[in-house]
Every structure is written in structure tokens, then in C-alpha cells.
Design a protein around this motif. Structure first.
Motif, PDB file in Angstrom:
ATOM      1  N   GLU A 149       1.285  18.272  -9.856  1.00 17.26           N
ATOM      2  CA  GLU A 149       2.378  17.836  -9.550  1.00 17.26           C
ATOM      3  C   GLU A 149       1.922  16.480  -8.417  1.00 17.26           C
ATOM      4  O   GLU A 149       0.827  16.632  -7.713  1.00 17.26           O
ATOM      5  N   THR A 150       2.629  15.516  -8.621  1.00 17.54           N
ATOM      6  CA  THR A 150       2.450  14.165  -7.765  1.00 17.54           C
ATOM      7  C   THR A 150       3.540  14.393  -6.663  1.00 17.54           C
ATOM      8  O   THR A 150       4.617  14.063  -7.178  1.00 17.54           O
ATOM      9  N   LEU A 151       2.986  13.975  -5.495  1.00 20.30           N
ATOM     10  CA  LEU A 151       4.087  14.105  -4.418  1.00 20.30           C
ATOM     11  C   LEU A 151       4.060  12.693  -3.933  1.00 20.30           C
ATOM     12  O   LEU A 151       3.233  12.173  -3.124  1.00 20.30           O
ATOM     13  N   ILE A 152       5.247  11.820  -4.200  1.00 22.93           N
ATOM     14  CA  ILE A 152       5.527  10.510  -3.539  1.00 22.93           C
ATOM     15  C   ILE A 152       6.630  10.953  -2.549  1.00 22.93           C
ATOM     16  O   ILE A 152       7.936  10.752  -2.914  1.00 22.93           O
TER      17      ILE A 152
ATOM     18  N   GLU B 288       0.893  -1.018   0.104  1.00 24.75           N
ATOM     19  CA  GLU B 288       0.174  -0.116   0.052  1.00 24.75           C
ATOM     20  C   GLU B 288       0.675   1.187  -0.078  1.00 24.75           C
ATOM     21  O   GLU B 288       1.788   1.368   1.141  1.00 24.75           O
ATOM     22  N   LEU B 289       0.721   2.201  -1.119  1.00 24.89           N
ATOM     23  CA  LEU B 289       1.450   3.273  -0.975  1.00 24.89           C
ATOM     24  C   LEU B 289       0.812   4.748  -0.885  1.00 24.89           C
ATOM     25  O   LEU B 289      -0.247   4.710  -1.411  1.00 24.89           O
ATOM     26  N   GLU B 290       0.840   5.345  -0.205  1.00 24.88           N
ATOM     27  CA  GLU B 290       0.235   6.743   0.264  1.00 24.88           C
ATOM     28  C   GLU B 290       1.052   7.724  -0.647  1.00 24.88           C
ATOM     29  O   GLU B 290       2.363   7.912  -0.543  1.00 24.88           O
ATOM     30  N   GLY B 291       0.353   8.793  -1.467  1.00 18.74           N
ATOM     31  CA  GLY B 291       0.854  10.123  -1.794  1.00 18.74           C
ATOM     32  C   GLY B 291      -0.165  11.017  -1.721  1.00 18.74           C
ATOM     33  O   GLY B 291      -1.368  11.054  -1.410  1.00 18.74           O
ATOM     34  N   CYS B 292       0.164  12.473  -2.329  1.00 21.47           N
ATOM     35  CA  CYS B 292      -0.766  13.525  -2.364  1.00 21.47           C
ATOM     36  C   CYS B 292      -0.498  13.939  -3.971  1.00 21.47           C
ATOM     37  O   CYS B 292       0.342  13.616  -4.649  1.00 21.47           O
ATOM     38  N   TYR B 293      -1.211  14.798  -4.317  1.00 26.62           N
ATOM     39  CA  TYR B 293      -1.122  15.734  -5.443  1.00 26.62           C
ATOM     40  C   TYR B 293      -1.751  17.056  -5.616  1.00 26.62           C
ATOM     41  O   TYR B 293      -2.552  17.294  -4.645  1.00 26.62           O
ATOM     42  N   LYS B 294      -1.428  17.852  -6.132  1.00 28.99           N
ATOM     43  CA  LYS B 294      -1.780  19.131  -6.319  1.00 28.99           C
ATOM     44  C   LYS B 294      -2.860  19.237  -7.584  1.00 28.99           C
ATOM     45  O   LYS B 294      -2.432  19.111  -8.625  1.00 28.99           O
ATOM     46  N   ILE B 295      -4.102  19.658  -7.308  1.00 30.06           N
ATOM     47  CA  ILE B 295      -5.019  19.759  -8.114  1.00 30.06           C
ATOM     48  C   ILE B 295      -5.384  21.237  -8.439  1.00 30.06           C
ATOM     49  O   ILE B 295      -5.759  21.791  -7.555  1.00 30.06           O
ATOM     50  N   PRO B 296      -5.077  21.485  -9.983  1.00 35.90           N
ATOM     51  CA  PRO B 296      -5.694  22.839 -10.170  1.00 35.90           C
ATOM     52  C   PRO B 296      -7.299  23.357  -9.835  1.00 35.90           C
ATOM     53  O   PRO B 296      -8.110  22.282  -9.771  1.00 35.90           O
TER      54      PRO B 296
END
Length: 383
Positions: free
Chosen positions: A102-105, A25-33
């Protein structure tokens, strides 16, 4: 070399009559316009499927946080490691196709959200707002299947013994799942920033069914019933009858890993299989229950990749960093070497490189050697 070692351990487990099931299981975040309201996760998951990646993306707890979850498609541990390598590479590309800037891992997304939970609640926020630093994890789930297709985590103390194996090896091998300095900042979030109510990420090595190395049998992390299966629905699609089959879903969940593009899935699957081998060799001697020691207290994780020298009352206090702990850990290389020598003997195969475990350990340490801070030679450490 890593893939060779993974195949070697898979073959050894097959020789013993077992298969390990590993799932990430991998968690991450992203920046959504601002102009994008929702991400089409169905389309994202279709892209993963077309790439032959056994996993899917779901929404996670925090705003703009996502989670990649393995699918149970019968993949080997090696294929599961390959899946995560490719997911880490392809997800930023796939998200960008859906307008994500942007995708943040990474271990921590600083000021990733705002909010303060109401006292005693896990999902009700007050009107107060404050920056929440979001910790992102990589978790490994481990179960073991015998030749009859039965999960033995619940058999004869095997799950408890496997948990103890992970508890005993995880400090010395923390470099494997905490591969960059920011991973150690993730461990400090709750205490340093007053986020204990908002965050449930682990900060030490602990067991039970709620610790950072959890054994899930009848109960899960939040004391929920595990393995509940629906047997009957009514005409309104409401559940009428359920059955609890926790033996099927029983597993070890190693929750200490930090999301990072420096995280090596092949190394961490290898680490998991090595612990499985240790536990199985005891299980086959019918000794898991007799070899279980008393409960292991929570173990403090290293504070950094590097050794720390701190002045304390009564003199200086030395704290070993993750690099030095791994350097001084004989178990990692010796466990691989032992399996390798056995498989060479039964296959009469003299073409493998000698001491594969030593070579892999050197390979892991190589990228850290230039920054390594040496300890005095009289400071002894044993696993």
C-alpha cells in the motif's frame, strides 16, 4: 482551463523578461511486507525517467516514509505541474511492482512509526516508544530567472517582497494546498499529540528563513549554509575546497501544502505564478525595497474546510473555513483576469473565454459547494 491559465501566465512572465522556476517535493509513506528489506529506489527512479517525469524518490526521515523530489531539468512550470500529477498517479503502481502492499499519499499517516526523541536531539531516540503520527507535506520551491539567466531572488529586495506576497495571499487561498479535512488535522499534530520534539511540520503562516513560507538565501531551514559547492577533492575523495554560491540556490519555499490525492498541482503552480507576477510588477518599478512593510507576524490558518461556530466568553466566535475564505477572496480571480486582459490586448486575441479567473475559481469551488456551510451575509471579509 487551468493549463490555458498556466500558459497565459508563463507568456506574461516571458513578456516581462523573466521565467519562474517551480519545483515540488512530495512526502508519502508505504507499507512494506516483512519479507522485503529494502526498496530498489534506483529501479523506481528509472521507471519515473522512462515515463518522462522529472523527479526521483529518496528515503525520508521516518521509517517507511519516502520523498519525491523534482529534478532541475529546465522544465516549465506547466511541465512541473504535469510531472507531479503523473507521479501521484504512477508511484503507487511502481511501488506495487516492487512488492509494496500500500502506498499512502495523505496528510497524516496515523501511528506511522514509533519512538520518542531524546530531549534536545533531532536524531537520537530513547528506549521509550510511542505512536508517531507522520505528517506528509507537499512543498513548492520558487525562484525567478531574468533574461541573463540570473536568479533575482537575492536582488534588490525581490525575494523578501515575493515572500510577503505569499504571506499575504496564503490564508485566503489555503483551500488550494489544504484540499481535504485531514489536512487540518496535520496542522494540529504537534500540539494535540505532544509531538513537538519529533515533528517539524508547520502549523501557521510565518516568514523568515525558518517559517512555513521560508526565504532561503545565505541560510536554510536549519541555519545551514546554502549553495555550498565543492571545488576540489583530494586523492581519497575528501573535500578540500568549497565555495558558497547561495545566490544560485536562493528561493522561496512554501511548506504549508499537505500531501493528498486531492491536491491539484496545476492550481498550486498557478497560485505560485500569480504571486510571482505581483512581485515582479513591483520589482520592475524598482519599488520592492520601498514597498516592504515591517515584518508580518505569524498568521493563524483556518481550522477546517468549513466555518466553525464556537461559544466563547463574551459571545459566539465565528471562524471562517478555507472554503469561505477562498470564496470571499477577490485576488485569485482578479489577478488572472488582469493578466488575461493584458495579453488579449497585445496579441489581439479575442478567442479566449472572458474572465478566465472567474471560471477557474468556480471550477475549484464546485466540488465543495454541496457541503458548504454558509455564513451570515453581514459577516464581511477582505484580503
Amino acid at each position: 482551463m487551468l493549463k490555458k491559465a498556466l500558459v497565459l501566465l508563463q507568456d506574461y512572465l516571458n513578456h516581462l523578461g523573466f521565467k519562474a522556476q517551480i519545483h515540488f517535493e512530495l512526502e508519502g509513506c508505504y507499507k512494506i511486507p516483512d519479507h522485503i528489506n529494502d526498496i530498489d529506489l534506483t529501479a523506481v527512479n528509472h521507471s519515473l525517467s522512462m515515463l518522462d517525469i522529472d523527479g526521483e524518490v529518496v528515503n525520508e526521515y521516518w521509517k517507511n516514509q519516502w520523498e519525491y523530489v523534482s529534478l532541475f531539468n529546465g522544465q516549465s512550470p506547466l511541465k512541473e505541474a504535469d510531472n507531479l500529477v503523473r507521479a501521484i498517479h504512477h508511484l503507487p503502481i511502481i511501488f506495487a511492482q516492487h512488492g509494496i502492499t500500500e502506498t499512502l499519499i495523505q496528510p497524516v499517516v496515523w501511528s506511522g512509526d514509533q519512538g520518542k526523541l531524546a530531549l534536545g536531539s533531532r536524531d537520537i531516540f530513547t528506549t521509550d516508544t510511542r505512536a508517531v503520527h507522520i505528517p506528509n507535506a507537499i512543498q513548492i520551491n520558487v525562484s525567478v530567472i531574468n533574461e541573463q539567466g540570473v536568479n533575482i531572488i537575492s536582488h534588490d529586495g525581490f525575494g523578501e517582497y515575493l515572500q510577503q506576497c505569499f504571506l499575504q495571499t496564503s490564508k485566503a487561498c489555503s483551500l488550494l494546498y489544504l484540499p481535504e479535512e485531514e489536512a487540518f488535522e496535520r496542522l494540529k499534530l504537534k500540539s494535540y499529540y505532544g509531538l513537538a520534539e519529533e515533528l517539524c511540520s508547520p502549523c501557521d503562516i510565518s516568514g523568515g528563513h525558518q517559517g512555513s513560507i521560508a526565504l532561503y538565501k545565505e541560510l536554510g531551514k536549519h541555519n545551514q549554509q546554502m549553495g555550498e559547492e565543492t571545488l576540489l577533492f583530494d586523492q581519497h575523495n575528501k573535500i578540500l575546497v568549497t565555495e558558497q554560491n547561495w545566490q544560485k540556490t536562493a528561493r522561496i519555499e512554501h511548506r504549508l501544502g499537505a500531501s493528498s490525492t486531492s491536491y491539484n498541482p496545476h492550481v498550486n503552480v498557478l497560485f505560485s505564478l500569480m504571486n510571482v507576477v505581483d512581485a515582479l510588477e513591483v520589482y520592475l518599478q524598482e519599488s520592492c525595497l520601498s514597498d516592504l512593510s515591517s515584518s508580518i507576524p505569524a498568521i493563524e490558518l483556518p481550522k477546517s474546510l468549513y466555518n466553525q461556530y464556537q461559544k466563547a466568553a463574551g459571545g459566539a466566535k465565528d471562524s471562517l473555513g478555507a472554503i469561505e475564505l477562498f470564496t470571499r477572496c477577490p485576488w485569485f480571480s482578479e489577478r488572472i483576469n488582469k493578466v488575461q486582459q493584458f495579453m488579449i490586448s497585445i496579441n489581439n486575441d479575442s478567442h479566449q473565454p472572458a474572465y478566465l479567473g472567474d471560471l477557474i475559481k468556480q471550477q475549484i469551488l464546485a466540488k465543495y459547494q454541496a457541503k458548504k456551510i454558509a455564513l451570515p451575509i453581514n459577516f464581511n471579509y477582505t484580503l
